[in-house]
Enzyme design. Sequence first.
Site, PDB file in Angstrom:
ATOM      1  N   GLU A 163     -64.252  52.642 -76.453  1.00  0.00           N
ATOM      2  CA  GLU A 163     -63.318  51.308 -76.943  1.00  0.00           C
ATOM      3  C   GLU A 163     -62.583  52.548 -78.119  1.00  0.00           C
ATOM      4  OE1 GLU A 163     -64.183  47.465 -79.137  1.00  0.00           O
ATOM      5  OE2 GLU A 163     -65.918  48.084 -78.543  1.00  0.00           O
ATOM      6  N   ASP A 201     -53.752  47.888 -84.924  1.00  0.00           N
ATOM      7  CA  ASP A 201     -52.650  47.751 -86.068  1.00  0.00           C
ATOM      8  C   ASP A 201     -51.717  47.274 -84.441  1.00  0.00           C
ATOM      9  OD1 ASP A 201     -51.400  47.517 -87.990  1.00  0.00           O
ATOM     10  OD2 ASP A 201     -52.628  48.055 -89.386  1.00  0.00           O
ATOM     11  N   LYS A 233     -63.654  35.417 -84.183  1.00  0.00           N
ATOM     12  CA  LYS A 233     -62.528  34.330 -85.221  1.00  0.00           C
ATOM     13  C   LYS A 233     -61.622  34.459 -85.566  1.00  0.00           C
ATOM     14  CE  LYS A 233     -68.090  34.621 -87.295  1.00  0.00           C
ATOM     15  NZ  LYS A 233     -68.159  34.593 -88.027  1.00  0.00           N
ATOM     16  N   PHE A 234     -61.328  35.905 -85.662  1.00  0.00           N
ATOM     17  CA  PHE A 234     -59.496  36.389 -85.446  1.00  0.00           C
ATOM     18  C   PHE A 234     -58.502  35.882 -85.128  1.00  0.00           C
ATOM     19  CE2 PHE A 234     -56.327  38.939 -85.161  1.00  0.00           C
ATOM     20  CZ  PHE A 234     -55.204  38.800 -86.275  1.00  0.00           C
ATOM     21  N   GLU A 235     -59.428  36.060 -83.887  1.00  0.00           N
ATOM     22  CA  GLU A 235     -58.551  34.895 -82.842  1.00  0.00           C
ATOM     23  C   GLU A 235     -58.574  33.774 -82.392  1.00  0.00           C
ATOM     24  OE1 GLU A 235     -57.899  35.690 -77.374  1.00  0.00           O
ATOM     25  OE2 GLU A 235     -59.719  37.032 -78.641  1.00  0.00           O
TER      26      GLU A 235
END
Length: 250
Positions: free
Chosen positions: A75, A150, A229-231
């Site tokens: 990863e 990013d 959570k971001f997604e």
Amino acid sequence: MRPQTLADVAFPKTIKSFVRRAGRVTTGQTKAFDELGPKFLLPYQPETLDFVAAYADASSSRGLNDAQAQPLVLEIGFGMGEATAHIAALLPDTHFLCCEVHEPGVGALLKRIGEQDLHNIRICAHDAVEVIDHMLPERSLDGVHIFFPDPWHKKKHNKRRLIQAPLVAKLAARLKVGGYIHCATDWQPYAEQILEVLSAEPLLKNTALDQHPELLGYAPKPHYRPLTKFENRGIKLGHGVWDVVFVRHA
């Protein structure tokens, strides 16, 4: 979950996997470094990684005899480690080698390892490109995860994006036949670039084209990747998320 590192120059001449960010290490993360770092942090070394030694505890803890026989997934850029810990818990017989240079993120994942009693993760807090070049031999990986790198939104910064042909060629060479690269992004222009770059790599095949032609080359979200959570925030705002999965075919 944005792989970061090295923004010292506008357009680095060599591939880099990150842009270094500042961040505060919490007390809990510091404790995790002290207590779990010696066991779960792998120092960078300019020579092939001894997989048996690196994952000996992961194998013995599950009664496994050969650490080298277990699937190995690389990863690149795990952020704060939420998805990494989830996947490692879901796939306890798979070994995960996780590269991240953001110190609070490394501390956060170490803390999750302790809280969830995980044994199949090792962390290399070093540039993933050098890890790939020097520690991972060809045909040594069963999978690669790159989640929400990013996106470098401005066009003039697109060259800083992680997913470029030279890196993909390195990764493809280190996959076993049948091994996969799984990328996910919430930025459509980057998703299109990822699809284009992976499609151009001759060792890789997009199996989604045959299995899910209606998705135009993108893949359904694999069961192991959790919604972060971001997604979830992005989905509520109407933002898309694109998964791209290619397999080494030869």
